[in-house]
Scaffold this motif. Structure first.
Motif, PDB file in Angstrom:
ATOM      1  N   CYS A   1      -9.593  -1.608  -0.637  1.00 37.30           N
ATOM      2  CA  CYS A   1      -8.754  -2.737  -0.210  1.00 37.30           C
ATOM      3  C   CYS A   1      -9.540  -3.874   0.438  1.00 37.30           C
TER       4      CYS A   1
ATOM      5  N   ASP B   1      -9.007  -7.342  -1.302  1.00 37.34           N
ATOM      6  CA  ASP B   1      -7.617  -7.780  -1.153  1.00 37.34           C
ATOM      7  C   ASP B   1      -7.307  -8.144   0.291  1.00 37.34           C
TER       8      ASP B   1
ATOM      9  N   LYS C   1       1.889  -6.448  -1.812  1.00 40.27           N
ATOM     10  CA  LYS C   1       1.598  -5.325  -2.716  1.00 40.27           C
ATOM     11  C   LYS C   1       1.572  -5.742  -4.187  1.00 40.27           C
ATOM     12  N   SER C   2       2.445  -6.621  -4.594  1.00 39.46           N
ATOM     13  CA  SER C   2       2.490  -7.019  -6.005  1.00 39.46           C
ATOM     14  C   SER C   2       1.247  -7.798  -6.432  1.00 39.46           C
TER      15      SER C   2
ATOM     16  N   SER D   1      -4.978  -5.420  -6.062  1.00 42.47           N
ATOM     17  CA  SER D   1      -5.646  -4.715  -7.150  1.00 42.47           C
ATOM     18  C   SER D   1      -5.009  -3.343  -7.298  1.00 42.47           C
ATOM     19  N   ASP D   2      -5.193  -2.721  -8.451  1.00 41.25           N
ATOM     20  CA  ASP D   2      -4.597  -1.403  -8.696  1.00 41.25           C
ATOM     21  C   ASP D   2      -5.032  -0.382  -7.648  1.00 41.25           C
ATOM     22  N   GLY D   3      -6.316  -0.371  -7.325  1.00 43.08           N
ATOM     23  CA  GLY D   3      -6.826   0.600  -6.359  1.00 43.08           C
ATOM     24  C   GLY D   3      -6.214   0.426  -4.988  1.00 43.08           C
TER      25      GLY D   3
ATOM     26  N   ARG E   1      -3.397  -1.141  -4.284  1.00 42.92           N
ATOM     27  CA  ARG E   1      -1.954  -0.877  -4.370  1.00 42.92           C
ATOM     28  C   ARG E   1      -1.680   0.619  -4.231  1.00 42.92           C
ATOM     29  N   LYS E   2      -2.510   1.433  -4.867  1.00 41.86           N
ATOM     30  CA  LYS E   2      -2.347   2.893  -4.768  1.00 41.86           C
ATOM     31  C   LYS E   2      -2.566   3.366  -3.330  1.00 41.86           C
TER      32      LYS E   2
ATOM     33  N   GLU F   1       0.552   2.384  -1.327  1.00 40.50           N
ATOM     34  CA  GLU F   1       1.658   3.278  -1.690  1.00 40.50           C
ATOM     35  C   GLU F   1       1.456   4.673  -1.123  1.00 40.50           C
TER      36      GLU F   1
END
Length: 74
Positions: free
Chosen positions: A32, A35, A58-59, A62-64, A66-67, A70
């Motif tokens: 993160c 981001d 969150k939207s 990056s994918d990493g 965001r995971k 979550e």
């Protein structure tokens, strides 16, 4: 002396899992980092505000990252 060392080791072993749950792991921080500096730079050094900011964005993460968000309930 051996009992004191053993007691200290047992205390440390029980404290470590609690400490690990209180904040992100090094891998999570790395995932993160970009981001966080892009979307939430004003919250560096303020974990509750940083977490809220990352959840709000969150939207856009990056994918990493965001995971990671979550996995921490965001």
């Amino acid at each position: 002396m051996k009992i004191s060392i053993l007691a200290a080791l047992l205390l440390a072993a029980t404290a470590l899992p609690a400490a690990a749950q209180s904040g992100p792991t090094l891998q999570e921080q790395i995932a993160c980092r970009g981001d966080a500096s892009k979307f939430c730079a004003e919250h560096v050094g303020k974990p509750p505000q940083m977490n809220a900011c990352l959840r709000e964005n969150k939207s856009k993460l990056s994918d990493g990252c965001r995971k990671v968000v979550e996995s921490h309930g965001g």
